[in-house]
Design an enzyme around this catalytic site. Structure first.
Site, mmCIF file in Angstrom:
data_model
loop_
_atom_site.group_PDB
_atom_site.id
_atom_site.type_symbol
_atom_site.label_atom_id
_atom_site.label_comp_id
_atom_site.label_asym_id
_atom_site.label_seq_id
_atom_site.Cartn_x
_atom_site.Cartn_y
_atom_site.Cartn_z
ATOM 1 N N SER A 123 0.833 -1.211 0.000
ATOM 2 C CA SER A 123 0.000 0.000 0.000
ATOM 3 C C SER A 123 0.860 1.250 0.000
ATOM 4 C CB SER A 123 -0.864 0.071 1.254
ATOM 5 O OG SER A 123 -1.488 -1.129 1.513
ATOM 6 N N HIS A 144 -1.135 -2.292 -7.055
ATOM 7 C CA HIS A 144 -1.851 -1.937 -5.825
ATOM 8 C C HIS A 144 -3.353 -2.087 -6.033
ATOM 9 C CE1 HIS A 144 -2.970 1.271 -2.645
ATOM 10 N NE2 HIS A 144 -2.960 0.069 -2.121
ATOM 11 N N GLU A 156 -3.898 0.536 -9.085
ATOM 12 C CA GLU A 156 -2.764 1.452 -9.314
ATOM 13 C C GLU A 156 -1.569 0.596 -9.738
ATOM 14 O OE1 GLU A 156 -3.094 5.356 -6.401
ATOM 15 O OE2 GLU A 156 -2.201 3.566 -5.572
ATOM 16 N N ASN A 194 -3.420 6.809 -1.743
ATOM 17 C CA ASN A 194 -3.165 6.882 -0.305
ATOM 18 C C ASN A 194 -2.346 8.101 0.085
ATOM 19 O OD1 ASN A 194 -4.713 4.675 0.251
ATOM 20 N ND2 ASN A 194 -3.002 3.233 0.392
HETATM 21 P P1 NAD Z 1 -3.286 -10.150 5.739
HETATM 22 O O1 NAD Z 1 -2.691 -9.996 7.099
HETATM 23 O O2 NAD Z 1 -4.755 -10.368 5.617
HETATM 24 O O3 NAD Z 1 -2.584 -11.397 4.991
HETATM 25 C C1 NAD Z 1 -1.214 -11.544 4.883
HETATM 26 C C2 NAD Z 1 -0.920 -13.002 4.551
HETATM 27 O O4 NAD Z 1 0.476 -13.095 4.281
HETATM 28 C C3 NAD Z 1 -1.240 -13.979 5.668
HETATM 29 O O5 NAD Z 1 -2.080 -15.023 5.186
HETATM 30 C C4 NAD Z 1 0.134 -14.526 6.064
HETATM 31 O O6 NAD Z 1 0.089 -15.881 6.492
HETATM 32 C C5 NAD Z 1 0.918 -14.345 4.785
HETATM 33 N N1 NAD Z 1 2.365 -14.305 4.991
HETATM 34 C C6 NAD Z 1 3.049 -13.675 5.963
HETATM 35 N N2 NAD Z 1 4.360 -13.882 5.818
HETATM 36 C C7 NAD Z 1 4.509 -14.673 4.720
HETATM 37 C C8 NAD Z 1 5.630 -15.230 4.051
HETATM 38 N N3 NAD Z 1 6.874 -15.053 4.513
HETATM 39 N N4 NAD Z 1 5.415 -15.987 2.962
HETATM 40 C C9 NAD Z 1 4.169 -16.208 2.503
HETATM 41 N N5 NAD Z 1 3.057 -15.699 3.096
HETATM 42 C C10 NAD Z 1 3.240 -14.943 4.195
HETATM 43 O O7 NAD Z 1 -2.814 -8.904 4.902
HETATM 44 P P2 NAD Z 1 -3.602 -8.110 3.731
HETATM 45 O O8 NAD Z 1 -4.560 -7.162 4.334
HETATM 46 O O9 NAD Z 1 -4.054 -9.100 2.737
HETATM 47 O O10 NAD Z 1 -2.410 -7.214 3.123
HETATM 48 C C11 NAD Z 1 -1.427 -7.766 2.279
HETATM 49 C C12 NAD Z 1 -0.699 -6.647 1.560
HETATM 50 O O11 NAD Z 1 -1.657 -5.899 0.798
HETATM 51 C C13 NAD Z 1 0.000 -5.639 2.459
HETATM 52 O O12 NAD Z 1 1.176 -5.211 1.848
HETATM 53 C C14 NAD Z 1 -1.013 -4.510 2.546
HETATM 54 O O13 NAD Z 1 -0.415 -3.264 2.831
HETATM 55 C C15 NAD Z 1 -1.571 -4.521 1.129
HETATM 56 N N6 NAD Z 1 -2.907 -3.929 0.986
HETATM 57 C C16 NAD Z 1 -3.860 -4.173 1.914
HETATM 58 C C17 NAD Z 1 -5.121 -3.590 1.742
HETATM 59 C C18 NAD Z 1 -6.227 -3.861 2.740
HETATM 60 O O14 NAD Z 1 -7.190 -3.086 2.774
HETATM 61 N N7 NAD Z 1 -6.153 -4.934 3.522
HETATM 62 C C19 NAD Z 1 -5.384 -2.805 0.628
HETATM 63 C C20 NAD Z 1 -4.381 -2.623 -0.335
HETATM 64 C C21 NAD Z 1 -3.141 -3.184 -0.141
#
Ligand code: NAD
Length: 412
Positions: A123, A144, A156, A194
């Site tokens: 993000s 993104h 994005e 953002n």
């Molecule tokens: P989340 O916590 O729901 O999921 C993260 C996943 O990554 C988990 O299932 C975890 O087990 C896995 N993980 C952790 N370490 C790992 C590794 N070493 N190898 C493989 N898998 C691993 O997180 P999310 O909300 O899905 O966010 C993921 C990314 O997306 C982040 O970078 C976040 O900033 C970005 N993002 C999130 C949102 C949102 O609204 N949630 C929106 C846009 C972007």
């Protein structure tokens, strides 16, 4: 001449909120997807969730059963990076932590075939810092997606300093095939959406400390036409996401403006999912109810910070939040982080619930008249300080009698 990429086999790393939505979107667009999470139970739960999503779509008559089965058949869980050797493009969606993402990119770089594109769904992290740990920085970029990724239309595409035109082109084509509104953003903190949102939310947080309630801030902006006010949005997305990111990064916890968020999270008030955040929610209900406990908490923090409290009217809320958005948008345009104002507007229309009838924040600014808008920013600068200094681009456009819509790649 750009040699076109032929992306067929894709992979997603991470089976959390974003990974799941991205997998659904890729499979729906016809891509084969390999899915890896270091916690196999997360991928299994993810597979069950996406099967359920498609079953619901079949039940609603949106897709037929054969199509749902074909989508599901395109997704395969894997447990080792070696299984990803043949993929053409991988999208990483693990926790928002630079060191963790760099580790994963190092591994991907040493495992995936030479032409593979490596993308991160970060993000806000620096794409160049992620690309720098690989031997193929020209094949690294940001993709993104917005949450939930299979529903939200915006994508994005974040161009790193060394991302090649062919790779950028392939990513845009992929996004279009997934049915997304694709906007190319430069690699700056928060990219387009953002980065602008941060200034808008900062004003909302200040207004809260200065005397407004969460409901007043949200309703003033909803009356303008925003799909959801900023504090309600934090409750829906989860106040804890940024709080955890601050903790993981080990910085930003002391900033005055996040003290209310920190206090809410310390109380386990993460938003709608925990039944309490800026608002409270009856069990099973999404209706945001006013919570006097939050008012008391905000009052206490404002006093501790020495913030002068006063009556705030709705007009001031709209003026400060919307002008913050526009001024930052102008800075983004000036720095060529977006190629045109219409791209910024698309980000806000498709990713942030900006009212469609207004056409986007930059279009709104042009409609207001940039001369008038500049005077309003200068007034805010006089009242509240230097962070309101108008973008140089706005001053230039007013002097030249031009509009934000006249700007292309930083020039009008
Ligand atoms: P989340 O916590 O729901 O999921 C993260 C996943 O990554 C988990 O299932 C975890 O087990 C896995 N993980 C952790 N370490 C790992 C590794 N070493 N190898 C493989 N898998 C691993 O997180 P999310 O909300 O899905 O966010 C993921 C990314 O997306 C982040 O970078 C976040 O900033 C970005 N993002 C999130 C949102 C949102 O609204 N949630 C929106 C846009 C972007």
């Amino acid at each position: 001449m750009i040699t076109p990429y032929n992306v067929q086999q894709t992979a997603v790393i991470g089976a959390g909120t974003m990974g799941r939505g991205i997998v659904i979107s890729l499979a729906r667009a016809g891509f084969a997807v390999l899915w890896l999470d270091n916690d196999p139970s997360a991928t299994e739960a993810g597979l069950a969730m996406i099967a359920q999503t498609w079953a619901q779509q079949v039940a609603k008559g949106r897709i037929d059963k054969a199509e749902a089965d074909a989508c599901l058949a395109r997704v395969r869980q894997v447990t080792a990076y070696a299984d990803l050797a043949e993929v053409d493009l991988v999208i990483e969606a693990v926790y928002e932590n630079l060191a963790l993402k760099q580790d994963i990119f190092r591994t991907l770089d040493s495992t995936l075939q030479a032409h593979a594109i490596l993308a991160s769904n970060t993000s806000a992290l620096d794409i160049d810092a992620i690309a720098a740990v690989t031997r193929r920085p020209e094949q690294v970029l940001g993709l993104h997606f917005f949450s939930p990724a299979h529903v939200m239309k915006l994508l994005e595409v974040v161009r790193g300093a060394r991302t090649s035109p062919a790779v950028l082109h392939a990513a845009q084509a992929l996004g279009q095939r997934m049915g997304k509104q694709v906007v190319v953003a430069g690699n700056c903190p928060g990219f387009i959406g953002n980065r602008m949102l941060a200034t808008y939310v900062a004003e909302a947080r200040k207004l809260l400390l200065e005397g407004a309630t969460p409901r007043q801030v949200d309703e003033a902006l909803q009356a303008f036409g925003m799909a959801m006010g900023p504090l309600r949005m934090y409750d829906v997305v989860g106040i804890d996401l940024e709080w955890r990111a601050r903790q993981l990064a080990g910085k930003g916890m002391d900033a005055p403006l996040v003290q209310v968020d920190n206090a809410l999270c310390a109380l386990g008030r993460f938003g709608q999912k925990t039944g309490q955040g800026y608002y409270r929610y009856a069990p099973g209900s999404r209706e945001a109810l006013h919570d006097p406990e939050v008012d008391a908490l905000v009052l206490k923090i404002a006093q501790d910070l020495g913030v002068h409290r006063r009556v705030i009217d709705d007009e001031e809320i709209r003026e400060r939040c919307l002008l913050a958005l526009v001024n930052e948008g102008a800075k983004i345009l000036e720095a060529s982080m977006a190629s045109c104002s219409a791209d910024i507007d698309r980000v806000y229309l498709y990713g942030y619930g900006f009212p469609a009838e207004v056409g986007g924040p930059m279009r709104w600014a042009d409609q207001q008249g940039l001369g008038l808008l500049l005077a309003r920013l200068e007034r805010l600068q006089g009242l509240f300080g230097e962070h309101w200094r108008p973008a140089g681009l706005l001053m230039r456009l007013v002097a030249e009698g031009k509009q934000l819509a006249d700007v292309r790649e930083g020039r009008a």
